[in-house]
Design a protein around this motif. Sequence first.
Motif, PDB file in Angstrom:
ATOM      1  N   UNK A 282     -88.327   5.422  86.659  1.00  0.00           N
ATOM      2  CA  UNK A 282     -88.600   6.826  86.343  1.00  0.00           C
ATOM      3  C   UNK A 282     -87.370   7.673  86.662  1.00  0.00           C
ATOM      4  N   UNK A 283     -86.800   7.467  87.840  1.00  0.00           N
ATOM      5  CA  UNK A 283     -85.620   8.239  88.258  1.00  0.00           C
ATOM      6  C   UNK A 283     -84.423   7.920  87.364  1.00  0.00           C
ATOM      7  N   UNK A 284     -84.202   6.646  87.085  1.00  0.00           N
ATOM      8  CA  UNK A 284     -83.081   6.248  86.222  1.00  0.00           C
ATOM      9  C   UNK A 284     -83.271   6.816  84.812  1.00  0.00           C
ATOM     10  N   UNK A 285     -84.503   6.753  84.299  1.00  0.00           N
ATOM     11  CA  UNK A 285     -84.784   7.288  82.971  1.00  0.00           C
ATOM     12  C   UNK A 285     -84.547   8.789  82.896  1.00  0.00           C
ATOM     13  N   UNK A 286     -85.032   9.520  83.896  1.00  0.00           N
ATOM     14  CA  UNK A 286     -84.850  10.978  83.907  1.00  0.00           C
ATOM     15  C   UNK A 286     -83.365  11.335  84.011  1.00  0.00           C
ATOM     16  N   UNK A 287     -82.645  10.656  84.875  1.00  0.00           N
ATOM     17  CA  UNK A 287     -81.215  10.939  85.041  1.00  0.00           C
ATOM     18  C   UNK A 287     -80.432  10.581  83.781  1.00  0.00           C
ATOM     19  N   UNK A 288     -80.776   9.469  83.147  1.00  0.00           N
ATOM     20  CA  UNK A 288     -80.048   9.083  81.936  1.00  0.00           C
ATOM     21  C   UNK A 288     -80.341  10.046  80.788  1.00  0.00           C
ATOM     22  N   UNK A 289     -81.544  10.628  80.752  1.00  0.00           N
ATOM     23  CA  UNK A 289     -81.840  11.616  79.714  1.00  0.00           C
ATOM     24  C   UNK A 289     -81.036  12.892  79.927  1.00  0.00           C
ATOM     25  N   UNK A 290     -80.864  13.285  81.175  1.00  0.00           N
ATOM     26  CA  UNK A 290     -80.021  14.445  81.465  1.00  0.00           C
ATOM     27  C   UNK A 290     -78.584  14.150  81.030  1.00  0.00           C
ATOM     28  N   UNK A 291     -78.115  12.950  81.288  1.00  0.00           N
ATOM     29  CA  UNK A 291     -76.738  12.580  80.948  1.00  0.00           C
ATOM     30  C   UNK A 291     -76.538  12.445  79.431  1.00  0.00           C
ATOM     31  N   UNK A 292     -77.382  11.635  78.769  1.00  0.00           N
ATOM     32  CA  UNK A 292     -77.192  11.344  77.348  1.00  0.00           C
ATOM     33  C   UNK A 292     -77.792  12.409  76.420  1.00  0.00           C
ATOM     34  N   UNK A 293     -78.871  13.052  76.856  1.00  0.00           N
ATOM     35  CA  UNK A 293     -79.617  14.000  76.016  1.00  0.00           C
ATOM     36  C   UNK A 293     -80.026  13.332  74.702  1.00  0.00           C
ATOM     37  N   UNK A 294     -80.471  12.068  74.821  1.00  0.00           N
ATOM     38  CA  UNK A 294     -80.875  11.278  73.664  1.00  0.00           C
ATOM     39  C   UNK A 294     -81.904  10.255  74.153  1.00  0.00           C
ATOM     40  N   UNK A 295     -83.133  10.331  73.619  1.00  0.00           N
ATOM     41  CA  UNK A 295     -84.199   9.455  74.105  1.00  0.00           C
ATOM     42  C   UNK A 295     -83.891   7.974  73.898  1.00  0.00           C
ATOM     43  N   UNK A 296     -83.310   7.623  72.770  1.00  0.00           N
ATOM     44  CA  UNK A 296     -83.009   6.221  72.494  1.00  0.00           C
ATOM     45  C   UNK A 296     -81.976   5.672  73.478  1.00  0.00           C
ATOM     46  N   UNK A 297     -80.858   6.374  73.631  1.00  0.00           N
ATOM     47  CA  UNK A 297     -79.821   5.919  74.563  1.00  0.00           C
ATOM     48  C   UNK A 297     -80.339   5.907  75.998  1.00  0.00           C
ATOM     49  N   UNK A 298     -81.123   6.898  76.341  1.00  0.00           N
ATOM     50  CA  UNK A 298     -81.639   6.995  77.705  1.00  0.00           C
ATOM     51  C   UNK A 298     -82.560   5.828  78.033  1.00  0.00           C
ATOM     52  N   UNK A 299     -83.508   5.552  77.141  1.00  0.00           N
ATOM     53  CA  UNK A 299     -84.430   4.443  77.383  1.00  0.00           C
ATOM     54  C   UNK A 299     -83.716   3.098  77.335  1.00  0.00           C
ATOM     55  N   UNK A 300     -82.756   2.966  76.423  1.00  0.00           N
ATOM     56  CA  UNK A 300     -82.009   1.705  76.330  1.00  0.00           C
ATOM     57  C   UNK A 300     -81.195   1.455  77.597  1.00  0.00           C
ATOM     58  N   UNK A 301     -80.524   2.478  78.100  1.00  0.00           N
ATOM     59  CA  UNK A 301     -79.719   2.282  79.307  1.00  0.00           C
ATOM     60  C   UNK A 301     -80.612   2.033  80.515  1.00  0.00           C
ATOM     61  N   UNK A 302     -81.739   2.708  80.576  1.00  0.00           N
ATOM     62  CA  UNK A 302     -82.671   2.498  81.682  1.00  0.00           C
ATOM     63  C   UNK A 302     -83.214   1.063  81.668  1.00  0.00           C
ATOM     64  N   UNK A 303     -83.624   0.583  80.494  1.00  0.00           N
ATOM     65  CA  UNK A 303     -84.150  -0.778  80.403  1.00  0.00           C
ATOM     66  C   UNK A 303     -83.059  -1.814  80.646  1.00  0.00           C
ATOM     67  N   UNK A 304     -81.812  -1.490  80.299  1.00  0.00           N
ATOM     68  CA  UNK A 304     -80.710  -2.415  80.571  1.00  0.00           C
ATOM     69  C   UNK A 304     -80.575  -2.663  82.071  1.00  0.00           C
ATOM     70  N   UNK A 305     -80.800  -1.621  82.862  1.00  0.00           N
ATOM     71  CA  UNK A 305     -80.758  -1.773  84.318  1.00  0.00           C
ATOM     72  C   UNK A 305     -81.887  -2.706  84.769  1.00  0.00           C
ATOM     73  N   UNK A 306     -83.090  -2.518  84.210  1.00  0.00           N
ATOM     74  CA  UNK A 306     -84.228  -3.374  84.561  1.00  0.00           C
ATOM     75  C   UNK A 306     -84.005  -4.824  84.169  1.00  0.00           C
ATOM     76  N   UNK A 307     -83.472  -5.045  82.981  1.00  0.00           N
ATOM     77  CA  UNK A 307     -83.195  -6.412  82.523  1.00  0.00           C
ATOM     78  C   UNK A 307     -82.122  -7.055  83.398  1.00  0.00           C
ATOM     79  N   UNK A 308     -81.082  -6.299  83.733  1.00  0.00           N
ATOM     80  CA  UNK A 308     -80.017  -6.831  84.593  1.00  0.00           C
ATOM     81  C   UNK A 308     -80.571  -7.230  85.957  1.00  0.00           C
ATOM     82  N   UNK A 309     -81.496  -6.435  86.487  1.00  0.00           N
ATOM     83  CA  UNK A 309     -82.102  -6.751  87.787  1.00  0.00           C
ATOM     84  C   UNK A 309     -82.912  -8.040  87.690  1.00  0.00           C
TER      85      UNK A 309
END
Length: 102
Positions: A21-48
């Motif tokens: 949730x925190x990573x998703x919210x922060x990435x949306x503030x950074x990218x201002x794009x739902x697709x990029x934000x969700x993709x980058x957030x899920x990339x962190x989850x997959x990497x973990x």
Amino acid sequence: MTYANNWYSERDDAQHTGASFVIGAASEVYFNNLLYSNASCMAVGVAKEVRDEISYGGFSNSDLGYDLVGCVSGTLLSRFVMHGLSISANDNRFSLNYQLSF
């Protein structure tokens, strides 16, 4: 022993959802794009999960599901709530304003 595993599992699920949730919210503030934000957030989850698989054979699809819930809810909250929020402070005053455009 079963109770300890259930407690750990519930705690782990909440941690995955909360962190995503925190990573998703922060990435949306950074990218201002739902697709990029969700993709980058899920990339962190997959990497973990890949790290967990390499470390101890513990890749979990369930954890990825909780990551997805956290990412989507974090990005949506950020997009539709946080973008209209502004904070200002001067002298002895503190203002919290919200603006929504239709």
